[in-house]
Design a protein around this motif. Structure first.
Motif, short mmCIF file in Angstrom:
data_model
loop_
_atom_site.label_atom_id
_atom_site.label_comp_id
_atom_site.label_asym_id
_atom_site.label_seq_id
_atom_site.Cartn_x
_atom_site.Cartn_y
_atom_site.Cartn_z
N ASN A 244 -25.86 -48.50 -6.29
CA ASN A 244 -27.05 -49.34 -6.37
C ASN A 244 -27.55 -49.61 -4.95
O ASN A 244 -26.94 -50.35 -4.21
CB ASN A 244 -26.72 -50.66 -7.08
CG ASN A 244 -27.91 -51.59 -7.17
OD1 ASN A 244 -29.02 -51.27 -6.76
ND2 ASN A 244 -27.68 -52.76 -7.73
N THR B 60 -23.70 -54.62 -8.66
CA THR B 60 -24.28 -55.58 -7.72
C THR B 60 -25.04 -54.83 -6.63
O THR B 60 -24.84 -53.63 -6.42
CB THR B 60 -23.18 -56.44 -7.08
OG1 THR B 60 -22.23 -55.58 -6.45
CG2 THR B 60 -22.48 -57.29 -8.13
N THR C 136 -29.19 -56.89 -8.77
CA THR C 136 -28.16 -56.38 -9.67
C THR C 136 -28.82 -55.54 -10.75
O THR C 136 -29.92 -55.86 -11.21
CB THR C 136 -27.39 -57.56 -10.30
OG1 THR C 136 -26.76 -58.30 -9.26
CG2 THR C 136 -26.34 -57.09 -11.29
N GLU D 218 -22.13 -54.20 -14.84
CA GLU D 218 -23.25 -54.47 -13.94
C GLU D 218 -22.90 -53.91 -12.57
O GLU D 218 -21.72 -53.85 -12.20
CB GLU D 218 -23.50 -55.97 -13.82
CG GLU D 218 -24.10 -56.58 -15.06
CD GLU D 218 -24.51 -58.04 -14.86
OE1 GLU D 218 -24.10 -58.65 -13.84
OE2 GLU D 218 -25.24 -58.55 -15.72
N ARG E 105 -28.02 -53.34 -14.56
CA ARG E 105 -27.10 -53.21 -15.69
C ARG E 105 -27.70 -52.25 -16.70
O ARG E 105 -28.84 -51.80 -16.55
CB ARG E 105 -26.79 -54.56 -16.31
CG ARG E 105 -27.96 -55.20 -16.99
CD ARG E 105 -27.54 -56.48 -17.69
NE ARG E 105 -28.72 -57.13 -18.21
CZ ARG E 105 -28.93 -58.42 -18.19
NH1 ARG E 105 -28.03 -59.22 -17.67
NH2 ARG E 105 -30.02 -58.93 -18.68
#
Length: 147
Positions: free
Chosen positions: A64, A107, A69, A105, A71
């Motif tokens: 990421n 971060t 965040t 998820e 998901r």
């Protein structure tokens, strides 16, 4: 000459019209579509790294790059069959594709590992080979609410 509607018919039609008007007035707002991003924009947010594929099993990491965040990252896994002799291919194409959703998820700046084995396993067919690719099909950005 126009005739008026009998009184017995007026009441049911009035009730039906009022019911329809109430239903339309309380109808929920239409759903708004999700933001669609180009592949280049997605690659600025999520990147697939350390990708490996063997016998249909794929693994790797999703990194990421964004400041939010993410998901529900959906991976599109495609096993494309390439015939040894493309001029005379077989009758059945054993190629397949699927979506795989990551459960965790990710971060900002973080990574999530993935491992996917197709079920049933890829067909064992002579006369060609599979080329496996993985791409980001979708994800959800978690946007904090300011109060």
């Amino acid at each position: 000459m126009l005739r008026s509607m009998p009184h017995q018919m007026t009441w049911p039609l009035t009730f039906a019209a009022l019911s329809l008007g109430a239903a339309v007035a309380t109808w929920p707002d239409p759903a708004h579509s999700q933001a669609v991003r180009s592949q280049e924009e997605v690659q600025r947010i999520l990147v697939i790294e350390k990708f490996a594929a063997q016998d249909g099993v794929v693994s790797g990491e999703v990194h990421n790059r964004s400041s939010r965040t993410v998901r529900d990252v959906q991976l599109f896994i495609r096993h494309t069959w390439l015939w040894d002799d493309e001029r005379h291919p077989g009758k059945l194409d054993p190629g397949t594709s699927t979506f795989h959703t990551l459960q965790q998820e990710i971060t900002p700046g973080g990574t999530a590992r993935f491992n996917f084995a197709p079920s049933p396993p890829l067909a064992k067919v002579a006369g060609g080979r599979f080329v496996t690719t993985v791409s980001i099909a979708g994800f959800t950005e978690v946007i904090p609410q300011n109060r």
